[in-house]
Design a protein around this motif. Structure first.
Motif, short mmCIF file in Angstrom:
data_model
loop_
_atom_site.label_atom_id
_atom_site.label_comp_id
_atom_site.label_asym_id
_atom_site.label_seq_id
_atom_site.Cartn_x
_atom_site.Cartn_y
_atom_site.Cartn_z
N PHE A 220 0.83 -1.20 0.00
CA PHE A 220 0.00 0.00 0.00
C PHE A 220 0.87 1.26 0.00
O PHE A 220 1.85 1.34 0.75
CB PHE A 220 -0.91 -0.01 1.24
CG PHE A 220 -1.69 1.26 1.41
CD1 PHE A 220 -2.74 1.56 0.55
CD2 PHE A 220 -1.35 2.17 2.40
CE1 PHE A 220 -3.44 2.75 0.67
CE2 PHE A 220 -2.05 3.37 2.54
CZ PHE A 220 -3.10 3.66 1.67
N SER A 221 0.48 2.25 -0.84
CA SER A 221 1.20 3.54 -0.89
C SER A 221 0.82 4.38 0.29
O SER A 221 -0.23 5.03 0.29
CB SER A 221 0.76 4.34 -2.12
OG SER A 221 1.09 3.72 -3.30
N SER A 222 1.66 4.41 1.31
CA SER A 222 1.43 5.36 2.38
C SER A 222 2.40 6.52 2.20
O SER A 222 3.02 6.66 1.13
CB SER A 222 1.56 4.69 3.75
OG SER A 222 1.10 5.60 4.74
N SER A 223 2.54 7.33 3.20
CA SER A 223 3.24 8.59 2.99
C SER A 223 3.88 9.06 4.30
O SER A 223 3.35 8.81 5.39
CB SER A 223 2.22 9.63 2.52
OG SER A 223 2.76 10.92 2.55
N ALA A 224 4.95 9.80 4.16
CA ALA A 224 5.57 10.44 5.33
C ALA A 224 4.60 11.42 5.98
O ALA A 224 4.81 11.84 7.12
CB ALA A 224 6.83 11.17 4.91
N THR A 225 3.53 11.75 5.27
CA THR A 225 2.52 12.65 5.81
C THR A 225 1.93 12.10 7.12
O THR A 225 1.48 12.87 7.97
CB THR A 225 1.42 12.92 4.75
OG1 THR A 225 0.66 14.03 5.14
CG2 THR A 225 0.49 11.73 4.57
N VAL A 226 1.95 10.77 7.31
CA VAL A 226 1.36 10.20 8.53
C VAL A 226 2.16 10.59 9.79
O VAL A 226 1.65 10.44 10.90
CB VAL A 226 1.19 8.66 8.49
CG1 VAL A 226 0.26 8.23 7.37
CG2 VAL A 226 2.53 7.94 8.38
N TYR A 227 3.39 11.07 9.61
CA TYR A 227 4.15 11.53 10.78
C TYR A 227 3.65 12.88 11.27
O TYR A 227 3.98 13.30 12.38
CB TYR A 227 5.65 11.59 10.47
CG TYR A 227 6.25 10.21 10.28
CD1 TYR A 227 6.47 9.38 11.36
CD2 TYR A 227 6.59 9.75 9.01
CE1 TYR A 227 7.00 8.10 11.20
CE2 TYR A 227 7.12 8.48 8.84
CZ TYR A 227 7.32 7.67 9.94
OH TYR A 227 7.84 6.42 9.77
N GLY A 228 2.89 13.58 10.39
CA GLY A 228 2.31 14.86 10.79
C GLY A 228 3.35 15.77 11.41
O GLY A 228 4.47 15.91 10.91
N GLU A 229 2.97 16.36 12.53
CA GLU A 229 3.85 17.34 13.17
C GLU A 229 4.99 16.71 13.95
O GLU A 229 5.86 17.42 14.46
CB GLU A 229 3.02 18.29 14.03
CG GLU A 229 2.28 19.27 13.13
CD GLU A 229 1.18 20.03 13.84
OE1 GLU A 229 0.97 19.79 15.04
OE2 GLU A 229 0.55 20.86 13.18
N LEU A 230 5.03 15.39 14.02
CA LEU A 230 6.16 14.74 14.68
C LEU A 230 7.47 15.12 14.00
O LEU A 230 8.53 15.13 14.63
CB LEU A 230 6.02 13.21 14.62
CG LEU A 230 5.04 12.57 15.58
CD1 LEU A 230 4.93 11.08 15.28
CD2 LEU A 230 5.52 12.77 17.02
N ALA A 231 7.38 15.43 12.68
CA ALA A 231 8.58 15.81 11.94
C ALA A 231 9.23 17.04 12.57
O ALA A 231 10.45 17.19 12.55
CB ALA A 231 8.23 16.07 10.48
N ASN A 232 8.40 17.93 13.14
CA ASN A 232 8.93 19.17 13.72
C ASN A 232 9.81 18.92 14.94
O ASN A 232 10.54 19.81 15.37
CB ASN A 232 7.78 20.10 14.11
CG ASN A 232 7.22 20.80 12.89
OD1 ASN A 232 7.92 20.99 11.91
ND2 ASN A 232 5.94 21.16 12.95
N LYS A 233 9.70 17.73 15.52
CA LYS A 233 10.52 17.44 16.70
C LYS A 233 11.98 17.24 16.33
O LYS A 233 12.85 17.16 17.19
CB LYS A 233 9.99 16.19 17.40
CG LYS A 233 8.64 16.43 18.06
CD LYS A 233 8.30 15.30 19.00
CE LYS A 233 7.04 15.66 19.79
NZ LYS A 233 6.37 14.49 20.31
N GLY A 234 12.26 17.10 15.02
CA GLY A 234 13.64 16.92 14.56
C GLY A 234 14.05 15.46 14.60
O GLY A 234 13.40 14.63 15.23
N GLY A 235 15.14 15.16 13.94
CA GLY A 235 15.65 13.79 13.91
C GLY A 235 15.03 12.99 12.79
O GLY A 235 14.00 13.38 12.22
N ARG A 236 15.65 11.89 12.47
CA ARG A 236 15.14 11.04 11.40
C ARG A 236 13.91 10.28 11.90
O ARG A 236 13.92 9.76 13.01
CB ARG A 236 16.23 10.08 10.92
CG ARG A 236 17.32 10.81 10.18
CD ARG A 236 18.37 9.90 9.62
NE ARG A 236 19.22 10.67 8.72
CZ ARG A 236 20.11 11.56 9.13
NH1 ARG A 236 20.29 11.77 10.41
NH2 ARG A 236 20.82 12.25 8.25
N LEU A 237 12.90 10.21 11.06
CA LEU A 237 11.63 9.62 11.49
C LEU A 237 11.66 8.11 11.40
O LEU A 237 11.98 7.55 10.34
CB LEU A 237 10.49 10.20 10.62
CG LEU A 237 10.28 11.69 10.85
CD1 LEU A 237 9.57 12.35 9.67
CD2 LEU A 237 9.48 11.92 12.13
#
Ligand code: NAD
Ligand code: WQD
Length: 383
Positions: A146-163
């Motif tokens: 299934f094609s999912s997306s880094a979009t599911v990390y939402g604002e967690l990306a703002n915390k910094g670091g590799r997801l």
């Protein structure tokens, strides 16, 4: 070791004429897999099929064992039509389907449009997926990528670091069933800023429930970071209908004079040059990630259940670096204008790709320069 798929088996690729779908189909065909594409051409053109056929003809010149490529123009939400297509692939001998795995790309993906037309997105991306999985179940086809997306990390990306996959905006619940097996379900979500992102989050949660309910399902939700570039042949490209929203297709339109300038959304992010950073991944690397997931899913040694896997490089490039690299590779000027931040954007979004390396044996090979060079070749070929 991965079990080879025998010649009479097929991978069904729903949305296989789109940007990522066409590149994945090509990588599957190069790996010797038979492919059945279903696409309603809502965001692609029939011409892509002819290009895939040309690539196959050229690649397999002089060979007797040429993989098959079948195409059906259909909306994957139309159950009678899909049922009729699937029935054509029932084996007369084993009474099982010769379609042994499925890749689902068929979704709408424009973030901005999803805010104004949420039902259009929930219908295609979520309701469509539910009915389709139900139909697959009746044919006992239970290996799905299934094609999912880094979009599911939402604002967690703002915390910094590799997801990392387990950091997701899902709250994960582990429980033990009657047989003593550990099951995983997803509950809760935080920080998703638009309906499109929620369709991907919901799809993951639904697929996790499905895999927890029936251990025959093997589901790989591949979370793409920012796919760019195109096949090095210059034959396949990114050719969406309508106005593009993503950075690279806009960079290309400005470079080709079809748009006057690129608005750079935000120059005040906490990055070295102030522009946002993304993990840009060459689409052919991404496509090979799907071939690896299909091989893993159809292997007799594969793990059942629901698996989320990042497909990214682990390296970030800024918007400015993308523009500079494209200018250097193409020799053309790309006019930019500093604009305010785009609503819902995050400053930095980079994958930790180690799970993909471990589970799928997949590592990306190509660079940002490769992507820019391949795009220029595609533009030259189609000038
Ligand atoms: P795309 O629009 O180029 O491809 C999608 C294909 O599916 C198109 O050919 C379209 O005609 C077809 N399609 C859509 N609805 C359909 C339906 N109801 N029935 C049959 N066919 C249908 O998009 P893409 O960039 O190749 O993305 C593929 C998938 O990857 C999508 O699910 C998207 O959400 C996801 N994704 C894309 C990106 C990205 O940046 N491109 C990033 C993360 C995830
Ligand atoms: C990249 C960077 C923009 C356009 C989106 C979806 C995500 C996934 C991939 C599907 C950002 C900047 C862009 C422009 C700019 N898709 N930019 N000027 O936002 O990382 O992710 O596509 O699943 O869900 O949200 O990608 O290509 O839109 O933007 O400055 O005209 O380029 O602000 O920083 P994004 P993108």
């Amino acid at each position: 070791a991965i079990d080879p798929i025998s010649e009479d088996q097929y991978v069904l690729v729903v949305g296989g004429l789109g940007y990522i779908g066409s590149h994945t189909t090509w990588e599957l065909l190069k790996a010797g897999q038979n492919v059945v594409i279903v696409d309603n051409l809502s965001n692609s053109y029939r011409d892509v099929l002819q290009r895939l056929q040309l690539l196959v003809k050229d690649h397999y010149k002089g060979h007797s064992n040429v993989p098959q490529l079948d195409f059906y123009e259909a909306d994957y939400r139309k159950r009678p039509a899909m049922k009729a297509i699937l029935e054509r692939y029932d084996s007369l001998y084993t009474l099982k389907s010769t379609i042994t795995s499925v890749i689902h790309f068929a979704a709408y993906k424009a973030v901005e449009e999803s805010i104004h037309r949420p039902l259009k997105y929930y219908s295609n991306n979520v309701a469509g997926l539910i009915d389709f999985c139900d139909l697959l179940d009746t044919f006992s086809i239970k290996t799905l990528v299934f094609s999912s997306s880094a979009t599911v990390y939402g604002e967690l990306a703002n915390k910094g670091g590799r997801l990392r996959e387990e950091l997701t905006s899902h709250t994960t619940t582990h429980w033990t069933d009657k047989s003593g097996s550990t099951r995983t379900t997803l509950s809760g979500c935080t920080g998703l800023t638009n309906p499109y992102g929620r369709t991907k989050w919901m799809s993951e949660a639904i697929l996790a429930d499905l895999a927890a309910s029936d251990r025959e399902w093997k589901i790989y939700a591949l979370r793409y970071f920012n796919p760019i570039g195109c096949d090095s042949s210059g034959v396949l490209g990114e050719d969406p209908r309508g106005t593009p929203n993503n950075l690279m297709p806009i960079v290309v339109r400005v470079m080709e004079g079809q748009m006057s300038e690129l608005s750079v959304f935000g120059s005040d992010w906490d990055t070295s040059d102030g522009t946002a950073i993304r993990d840009f991944i060459h689409v052919s690397d991404l496509a090979r990630g799907h071939v690896a997931a299909i091989a893993a899913g159809t292997s007799t040694k594969s793990l059942p259940g629901f698996h989320t896997i990042n497909l990214g490089t682990g390296n970030g490039s800024s918007v400015k670096e993308v523009v500079d690299t494209m200018q250097a590779v193409s020799g053309k000027t790309i006019k930019t204008k500093a604009s305010g931040r785009r609503e819902g954007d995050v400053g930095v979004c980079i994958a930790d790709p180690s799970k993909a390396a471990k589970m799928l044996g997949w590592t990306p090979q190509k660079t940002l320069e490769d992507s820019c060079r391949d795009i220029c070749r595609y533009l030259d070929t189609h000038a």
